[in-house]
Design a protein around this motif. Sequence first.
Motif, short mmCIF file in Angstrom:
data_model
loop_
_atom_site.label_atom_id
_atom_site.label_comp_id
_atom_site.label_asym_id
_atom_site.label_seq_id
_atom_site.Cartn_x
_atom_site.Cartn_y
_atom_site.Cartn_z
N ILE A 1 0.83 -1.21 0.00
CA ILE A 1 0.00 0.00 0.00
C ILE A 1 0.87 1.26 0.00
O ILE A 1 0.41 2.34 -0.39
CB ILE A 1 -0.97 0.01 1.20
N ILE A 2 2.13 1.12 0.39
CA ILE A 2 3.05 2.27 0.38
C ILE A 2 3.22 2.81 -1.05
O ILE A 2 3.57 3.98 -1.23
CB ILE A 2 4.41 1.88 1.00
N SER A 3 2.92 1.96 -2.05
CA SER A 3 3.06 2.40 -3.44
C SER A 3 2.11 3.54 -3.78
O SER A 3 2.36 4.31 -4.70
CB SER A 3 2.83 1.23 -4.40
N LEU A 4 1.00 3.67 -3.03
CA LEU A 4 0.06 4.74 -3.31
C LEU A 4 0.67 6.12 -3.06
O LEU A 4 0.17 7.13 -3.58
CB LEU A 4 -1.21 4.58 -2.46
N LEU A 5 1.72 6.18 -2.26
CA LEU A 5 2.39 7.45 -2.01
C LEU A 5 3.35 7.81 -3.13
O LEU A 5 3.80 8.96 -3.22
CB LEU A 5 3.14 7.39 -0.68
N ASP A 6 3.69 6.83 -3.98
CA ASP A 6 4.70 7.06 -5.01
C ASP A 6 4.14 7.06 -6.43
O ASP A 6 4.75 7.61 -7.34
CB ASP A 6 5.78 5.97 -4.93
N VAL A 7 2.98 6.41 -6.63
CA VAL A 7 2.42 6.27 -7.96
C VAL A 7 1.00 6.84 -7.96
O VAL A 7 0.21 6.57 -7.06
CB VAL A 7 2.37 4.78 -8.39
N ASN A 8 0.68 7.64 -8.98
CA ASN A 8 -0.66 8.20 -9.12
C ASN A 8 -1.03 8.19 -10.60
O ASN A 8 -0.78 9.14 -11.32
CB ASN A 8 -0.73 9.63 -8.56
N ARG A 9 -1.61 7.07 -11.05
CA ARG A 9 -1.96 6.94 -12.46
C ARG A 9 -3.17 7.80 -12.81
O ARG A 9 -3.95 8.17 -11.92
CB ARG A 9 -2.24 5.46 -12.78
N PHE B 1 -6.05 7.17 -14.03
CA PHE B 1 -7.32 6.63 -13.55
C PHE B 1 -7.09 5.97 -12.20
O PHE B 1 -7.07 4.75 -12.06
CB PHE B 1 -7.91 5.63 -14.56
N ASN B 2 -6.89 6.81 -11.21
CA ASN B 2 -6.57 6.32 -9.86
C ASN B 2 -7.87 5.98 -9.13
O ASN B 2 -8.56 6.85 -8.60
CB ASN B 2 -5.78 7.38 -9.09
N LEU B 3 -8.19 4.70 -9.09
CA LEU B 3 -9.34 4.20 -8.34
C LEU B 3 -8.88 3.47 -7.08
O LEU B 3 -9.66 2.71 -6.49
CB LEU B 3 -10.16 3.24 -9.22
N ALA B 4 -7.65 3.71 -6.68
CA ALA B 4 -7.09 3.05 -5.50
C ALA B 4 -7.25 3.89 -4.25
O ALA B 4 -7.32 3.36 -3.14
CB ALA B 4 -5.61 2.72 -5.73
N GLU B 5 -7.28 5.22 -4.40
CA GLU B 5 -7.35 6.08 -3.22
C GLU B 5 -8.71 5.99 -2.55
O GLU B 5 -9.73 5.85 -3.21
CB GLU B 5 -7.07 7.54 -3.62
N SER B 6 -8.70 6.11 -1.23
CA SER B 6 -9.94 5.95 -0.46
C SER B 6 -10.46 7.27 0.07
O SER B 6 -11.43 7.30 0.84
CB SER B 6 -9.70 5.00 0.71
N THR B 7 -9.84 8.37 -0.30
CA THR B 7 -10.29 9.68 0.17
C THR B 7 -11.29 10.29 -0.81
O THR B 7 -11.43 9.83 -1.94
CB THR B 7 -9.11 10.66 0.31
N SER B 8 -11.99 11.31 -0.35
CA SER B 8 -12.70 12.16 -1.29
C SER B 8 -11.67 13.08 -1.93
O SER B 8 -10.48 12.97 -1.65
CB SER B 8 -13.79 12.97 -0.57
N SER C 1 -8.52 13.39 7.37
CA SER C 1 -7.94 12.90 6.12
C SER C 1 -8.96 12.48 5.08
O SER C 1 -8.81 12.79 3.90
CB SER C 1 -7.00 11.72 6.41
N LYS C 2 -9.98 11.75 5.48
CA LYS C 2 -10.82 11.06 4.50
C LYS C 2 -12.07 11.85 4.12
O LYS C 2 -12.19 12.32 2.98
CB LYS C 2 -11.20 9.68 5.04
N ALA C 3 -13.01 11.99 5.04
CA ALA C 3 -14.27 12.67 4.71
C ALA C 3 -14.03 14.12 4.30
O ALA C 3 -14.68 14.64 3.39
CB ALA C 3 -15.22 12.61 5.89
N LEU C 4 -13.06 14.78 4.95
CA LEU C 4 -12.81 16.19 4.71
C LEU C 4 -11.73 16.44 3.65
O LEU C 4 -11.48 17.58 3.28
CB LEU C 4 -12.45 16.89 6.02
N GLY C 5 -11.07 15.39 3.21
CA GLY C 5 -10.12 15.52 2.10
C GLY C 5 -8.85 16.26 2.42
O GLY C 5 -8.28 16.91 1.53
N ALA C 6 -8.35 16.16 3.67
CA ALA C 6 -7.13 16.88 4.04
C ALA C 6 -6.10 15.95 4.68
O ALA C 6 -5.60 16.22 5.78
CB ALA C 6 -7.47 18.03 4.99
N PRO C 7 -5.70 14.84 4.00
CA PRO C 7 -4.71 13.94 4.58
C PRO C 7 -3.35 14.60 4.77
O PRO C 7 -2.56 14.19 5.62
CB PRO C 7 -4.64 12.78 3.58
N GLY C 8 -3.08 15.65 3.97
CA GLY C 8 -1.78 16.33 4.08
C GLY C 8 -1.62 17.11 5.37
O GLY C 8 -0.49 17.49 5.72
N LEU C 9 -2.71 17.35 6.11
CA LEU C 9 -2.56 18.04 7.40
C LEU C 9 -2.06 17.11 8.48
O LEU C 9 -1.61 17.57 9.54
CB LEU C 9 -3.91 18.64 7.83
#
Length: 399
Positions: free
Chosen positions: A33-41, A43-50, A240-248
Motif C-alpha cells: 500500500i506504500i506504493s500509493l504514495l509514489d504512484v498516481n496513475r 485513472f486512480n481508483l485506488a485512493e480511499s479519500t474524497s 484525512s478522508k471525509a474532509l479531504g485533508a490527509p496532508g494536514l
Amino acid sequence: MNASQQRVDEQQLSRSNSENAREWRGRFPYNEIISLLDVNRPFNLAESTSQDLTLGELLDLSGLERIRDLKLGYGKSAGAQALREAIADACKVPAGQIVTTQGTALGLFLLAFEVCRPGDEAVLATPCFPPSRDCLLGAGVSVREVRLSFENGYRLDLEQLAASLSLNTKLVSIASPQNPSGVQTSRADIEKLLVLMERRSPGAILFIDETYREATYGDDVAIDSFAGLDSRIVTGASVSKALGAPGLRTGWLTVADPDLRSRLTVAKMNTVISGSVLDEALAAALLRNREGVLASRRHLLAGALEELATWCEREQKRIEWVRPDAGALCCLRLRRDAFDDVAVSRFWDLLPRYDLQLACGTWFGESDRVFRLGFGYLPAARLGSALAALSSALDAVSA
C-alpha cells in the motif's frame, strides 16, 4: 514525461518494492500500500479519500483571518485547545477527553504500545487498513485476526470475535465504517461486543476507527460517534478522508478514562512531542466549518456511488460488489465463474496499460480476487472514463 516512460518507471518501482518486500527485516511489516504514495496513475481508483482539499479552499474558511499571527513554537502534547473543542463538538464528548495525533494510525500505535505488554493480545477484525494491523505488530503485540467475509457483506461476526477473546486480550480493534469495504457496524452490535468483552476480556479496551463516519451520501446524516457510549471505548479519526485533508496529518483519539488519557499524552510527548501548531490551527478551522465542507462532498459521493452501482450492474457477470454504507470506497470481487487464478494474475498485470490503479485485496488481508475501489477521489467528469477503462481491462483479460 510521456505515458510509456511513466509505465516503465512504475514497473521499475514495482519490482523495487517487490524486492524490498522479500528482503524486509523491519519491525513494521512491509505492505505494498506504500506504493500509493509514489504512484498516481491517471485513472486512480485506488485512493480511499474524497477529492483533495486545496490550501486556498481551506484559507477561505472562516476563523483563519489571523493565521499570519500564529507563532510557530511547540504545541501542547494533548493538542491545541481550539482543535480539541472542535473535535469534541463533532464527537459529542468533553474536550478534555481528546488527545490529538498525527493521523489515526499513530493514535492506534500509541494505544497498543501503552495498553499491551509482552504476552498480551489484540483482536483485530480484518480485512483492514494495513497500518491497523501492522502498527500492532510493530508495537510488539500478538494479533489474533477475525476474518470477516465478502459473502456475509463484511458484517461483524460476533461469534468469531467471542471465540478470539481471552483474559490475555487487552485491545480489540475494529473500524466503522470499515476500510476497505465502507461497511458500518450497528450500535446494537457494538453493545453486544462490549458484553462479550466484559465476560471474556474484562481488562480490554475497544478501539473503533471512525475515520469515514462523516463521509455519507447526499442528505444521509452521519451516525453518532461511539465515543460517548462506554468508558471502555477509544475512538480514532482524522481530517484525512471525509474532509479531504490527509496532508494536514491531524487525527485524534477520544479517551474517557483519565489515567489512560494521561499515559497516552505522555507517550505522545516521548515520540513526537506535539503536533504541528500550523496543521492543528488549520484542522481546527476545517472542523469548525465541517458541515459546509461535507455537504458538497456528500453530494459528489452520492453521484459517484450511483454511477459505480450502474457500472456494477452492467458488469455483474464478471464483478461482484459489497455496497458501502459510508466512505469513498468499497470492495469488488472478480467472479470465479468468469476468471480463473491465471486470469486474476493477468488482470493485475494489465492495469498499468490502461492507466488504472486499484488497491489489491491482499494489502488488507483479502484475496487478490478482491480489490478496493475508491470512487470519490477522481473528479466526477473522469470517473466514467476510469470505469470504462476498467471494463476494457476486463475485456482484455477475458480475450
